[in-house]
Enzyme design. Structure first.
Site, PDB file in Angstrom:
ATOM      1  N   GLU A   1      36.717  38.284  42.765  1.00  0.00           N
ATOM      2  CA  GLU A   1      38.102  38.515  43.169  1.00  0.00           C
ATOM      3  C   GLU A   1      38.082  39.808  43.951  1.00  0.00           C
ATOM      4  O   GLU A   1      37.970  40.898  43.387  1.00  0.00           O
ATOM      5  CB  GLU A   1      39.007  38.603  41.940  1.00  0.00           C
ATOM      6  CG  GLU A   1      40.484  38.521  42.281  1.00  0.00           C
ATOM      7  CD  GLU A   1      41.162  39.882  42.215  1.00  0.00           C
ATOM      8  OE1 GLU A   1      41.449  40.423  43.309  1.00  0.00           O
ATOM      9  OE2 GLU A   1      41.389  40.383  41.116  1.00  0.00           O
TER      10      GLU A   1
ATOM     11  N   ASN B   1      42.192  49.735  38.463  1.00  0.00           N
ATOM     12  CA  ASN B   1      43.651  49.651  38.646  1.00  0.00           C
ATOM     13  C   ASN B   1      44.366  48.837  37.568  1.00  0.00           C
ATOM     14  O   ASN B   1      45.547  49.020  37.327  1.00  0.00           O
ATOM     15  CB  ASN B   1      44.000  49.140  40.047  1.00  0.00           C
ATOM     16  CG  ASN B   1      43.429  47.765  40.328  1.00  0.00           C
ATOM     17  OD1 ASN B   1      42.486  47.312  39.677  1.00  0.00           O
ATOM     18  ND2 ASN B   1      43.993  47.084  41.311  1.00  0.00           N
TER      19      ASN B   1
ATOM     20  N   CYS C   1      45.460  44.657  44.425  1.00  0.00           N
ATOM     21  CA  CYS C   1      44.864  43.866  45.506  1.00  0.00           C
ATOM     22  C   CYS C   1      45.847  42.861  46.088  1.00  0.00           C
ATOM     23  O   CYS C   1      45.615  42.307  47.165  1.00  0.00           O
ATOM     24  CB  CYS C   1      43.604  43.169  45.013  1.00  0.00           C
ATOM     25  SG  CYS C   1      43.866  42.249  43.489  1.00  0.00           S
TER      26      CYS C   1
ATOM     27  N   GLU D   1      40.732  32.636  38.493  1.00  0.00           N
ATOM     28  CA  GLU D   1      40.903  33.212  37.159  1.00  0.00           C
ATOM     29  C   GLU D   1      42.283  32.840  36.638  1.00  0.00           C
ATOM     30  O   GLU D   1      43.218  32.613  37.413  1.00  0.00           O
ATOM     31  CB  GLU D   1      40.744  34.736  37.199  1.00  0.00           C
ATOM     32  CG  GLU D   1      39.341  35.157  37.539  1.00  0.00           C
ATOM     33  CD  GLU D   1      39.134  36.666  37.530  1.00  0.00           C
ATOM     34  OE1 GLU D   1      37.966  37.081  37.375  1.00  0.00           O
ATOM     35  OE2 GLU D   1      40.124  37.412  37.682  1.00  0.00           O
TER      36      GLU D   1
END
Length: 657
Positions: free
Chosen positions: A428, A327, A462, A635
């Site tokens: 993640e 994505n 997400c 991150e």
């Protein structure tokens, strides 16, 4: 080493000490170079049948194969309809009468007596220059009566009437309909609309030279030299040169940013505006971590003993396996790789099987930026090979670190694999973000935040809002305003079209999942306010559902599509209970103007990231990550680089006090 994947050569994964321990200045410089490579404009010359030269390695942008359909949306109809309006239509020049009535009466009575009378009545319009240099050689010894009506009225009457009726036209309307187009959508499809740099220079220069040479030469015997050499060199060069200054030297300036954009748009279906946004977002991580490389600080700790010094050093963990989703095929790579390279680690990137070209393009740019061979490695593979490649990346002893972005289910599998060799892991994983609107909220801002949070990438992120909880007093107004905003702002279409905001979902399975959630909700009493239908291919109408309850499927599992289910609640406690009733906790959003409530809700939401009166969270400077089953580690931000570092304690003893 025995590897299930033949082409995965693990020797490239071993980090050379030379690079691992190179100076922060060198790392900073190479990452900066990579950042500027992505932003740097390159020149592409398009000739008309489009010959593009970028410095991208064929593999980098291949696939755009000729989908590189330039969409310079030049449509170039240059519609110079050039009717040329030399419209030389019957009149344009010479209006038909060079009327060169050259009555040449030659009588030879007895001896050579020539009586010649020439009448040239020349009427010219436009830029026609007619030069008549007549010279004829008639040598007679009898009596020749030669009537040469060169009536340049274009008749060429049997013996050189040169009837040049110069309609030059030939419908030299050249119509040049300079649609040079050939549908010059040249569809690099996507890219060279590229808002970035299309420095278009149109030049066109058309020149038609009709050089008409007519020579009449009559000859007999006895020397009467009449040489009619009528050299009508009509130089209709005239003003067909008029044309233009329209021609197509089309010198396009395209940035590599645009080429990366093609990879995102063509393979993932993301609209052009969002594709460009992702490439800028990708570059921001390289810029950020190139600066963080200078700030990998250790510590000197005061020692309890006089003959010792206590030092804490930070060192790279070693080889890192980077596994990324489809994505955000560029940004997810640079967010991880930027931190890894800044720390001094080498990386092996396995991109999603649906979107491998972005990773290959970034590898090419890394090479151009001067990153040493073997430091940035890419291992694309098919869907069938993915499990075996993933196993190697997670179990090989040479790998010291795994960083993964993807579904919670896949993350759990990778964690189990990594456990056998106790690797350092960043995850993640999936989210199920709540979006809460309290009574005190500014509804217009809440609707704007909902649009940004839900429909980015057609709902396929997400951190997209998944469950919309709206307090009873403002419920109906919020649903009405959100429906109006969806009508006004959302446009389904091909990503290369400038007004497209919603592209297709990644595949047919994704569309089927959204449709299934809609069907389940409707069967349990929800009302479809907008959309609700699946269109051609994997296109899905943006859908708004009202009267949704917490027992419906769309409130229990992540959607990953353009579906907005709106739940009604009465109290703050009720909203928090629904929002936290899930095993994941990546992001959450809420709108309120009550300061006390803002602090209470921000602390009570069980998520790793909270948007207060804001629908977009992501930025290189902030820590990105979740709690519960949404992942491990962070991150971006100053904390992102720590995921690729180990702290080493050095006790320096034996010192003389």
């Amino acid at each position: 080493m025995n590897s299930p994947v033949g082409h995965l050569n693990m020797q490239y994964m071993s980090a050379t000490s030379e690079y691992l321990y190179c100076s922060t200045f060198q790392i900073n410089t190479t990452l900066k170079c990579l950042f500027y490579e992505i932003r740097k404009p390159q020149e592409v010359f398009v000739k008309v049948f489009i010959v593009t030269n970028t410095h991208l390695h064929p593999a980098a942008c291949v696939s755009a194969s000729a989908s590189l359909g330039l969409l310079v949306s030049l449509r170039l109809r240059v519609s110079l309809r050039l009717r040329l309006c030399v419209c030389v239509s019957a009149s344009a020049c010479v209006s038909a009468c060079v009327s060169l009535r050259l009555r040449l009466c030659v009588r030879v009575s007895g001896s050579a007596c020539v009586s010649a009378s020439a009448c040239v009545s020349l009427r010219a319009r436009l830029w026609v220059c007619v030069r008549v240099s007549a010279s004829a050689c008639l040598c007679v010894s009898a009596c020749v009566s030669l009537g040469l009506r060169a009536c340049l009225c274009v008749r060429v009457s049997a013996s050189a009437c040169v009837s040049l009726r110069l309609r030059v036209s030939a419908s030299a309307c050249v119509s040049l309909r300079l649609r040079v187009s050939a549908s010059l959508r040249v569809c690099l499809c996507v890219c060279v609309r590229v808002s970035a740099c299309v420095s278009l220079r149109l030049r066109a220069c058309l020149c038609v030279c009709v050089s008409l040479r007519l020579c009449v030469c009559v000859s007999g015997s006895a020397s009467l030299g009449l040489r009619v050499s009528l050299r009508v060199c009509l130089c209709v060069c005239v003003c067909l040169c008029v044309c233009v200054s329209a021609c197509v030297s089309l010198r396009l300036r395209v940035s590599l940013r645009a080429c990366l954009c093609v990879c995102v748009l063509v393979l993932q279906g993301k609209p052009m505006r969002e594709s460009l946004g992702e490439i800028s977002y990708s570059a921001s991580f390289l810029e950020w971590f190139s600066e963080e490389a200078r700030r990998v600080y250790g510590d000197i700790v005061p020692s309890p003993a006089k003959d010792r010094k206590v030092l804490l050093l930070k060192q790279p963990v070693g080889v890192a396996s980077i596994i990324t989703p489809w994505n955000f095929p560029s940004a997810m790579i640079t967010r991880k790789v930027g931190a890894a390279l800044a720390a001094g680690c080498t990386v092996v990137v396995k991109p999603a099987e649906d979107t491998p070209l972005s990773a290959l393009a970034l590898a090419e740019l890394a090479e151009q930026a001067g990153i040493p061979a073997g430091v940035f490695n890419v291992v694309p593979c098919s869907r069938e090979s993915t499990p075996s490649v993933g196993q190697v990346l997670c179990t090989d002893p040479l790998v010291a670190k795994i960083s993964f972005t993807g579904s919670t289910a896949t993350g759990k599998v990778l964690l189990k694999m990594a456990a056998d060799t106790v690797k350092k892991v960043s995850m993640e994983l999936g989210g199920h973000a709540p979006f809460i609107v309290f009574d005190s909220a500014d509804l217009d801002k809440a609707v704007g935040g909902a649009m940004a949070s839900k429909f980015r990438n057609s709902g396929q992120t997400c951190v997209c809002s998944n469950r919309f909880l709206v307090q009873s007093a403002v419920y109906d107004r919020f649903v009405e305003k959100l429906g109006q905003a969806m009508d006004a702002e959302l446009r389904l279409g091909h990503g290369s079209e400038p007004d497209t905001t919603q592209g297709p979902l990644i595949n047919a399975r994704a569309a089927e999942k959204v449709l299934h959630q809609i069907s389940d909700a409707v069967s349990r009493g929800a009302k479809v306010v907008k959309g609700g239908k699946r269109l051609d291919g994997s296109f899905m109408e943006p859908t708004l559902l009202a009267d949704v309850t917490a027992n419906m499927l769309c409130t229990k599992e992540e959607t990953f599509g353009p579906l907005v289910p709106v739940i009604r609640f009465n109290t703050e406690e009720e909203a928090l209970a629904v929002a936290n009733a899930t095993s994941v906790g990546l992001a959450g959003y809420f709108y309120s103007q009550d300061v006390s409530q803002i602090w209470r809700v921000a602390e009570a939401l069980e998520v790793g990231m909270v948007g207060v009166n804001e629908g977009l969270l992501s930025t290189a400077e902030a820590a990105f990550g979740g709690v519960k089953e949404s992942g491990l580690g962070r991150e971006g931000s100053k904390y992102g680089i720590d995921e690729y570092l180990e702290v080493k304690y050095v006790c320096f003893g034996g010192l003389k006090p």
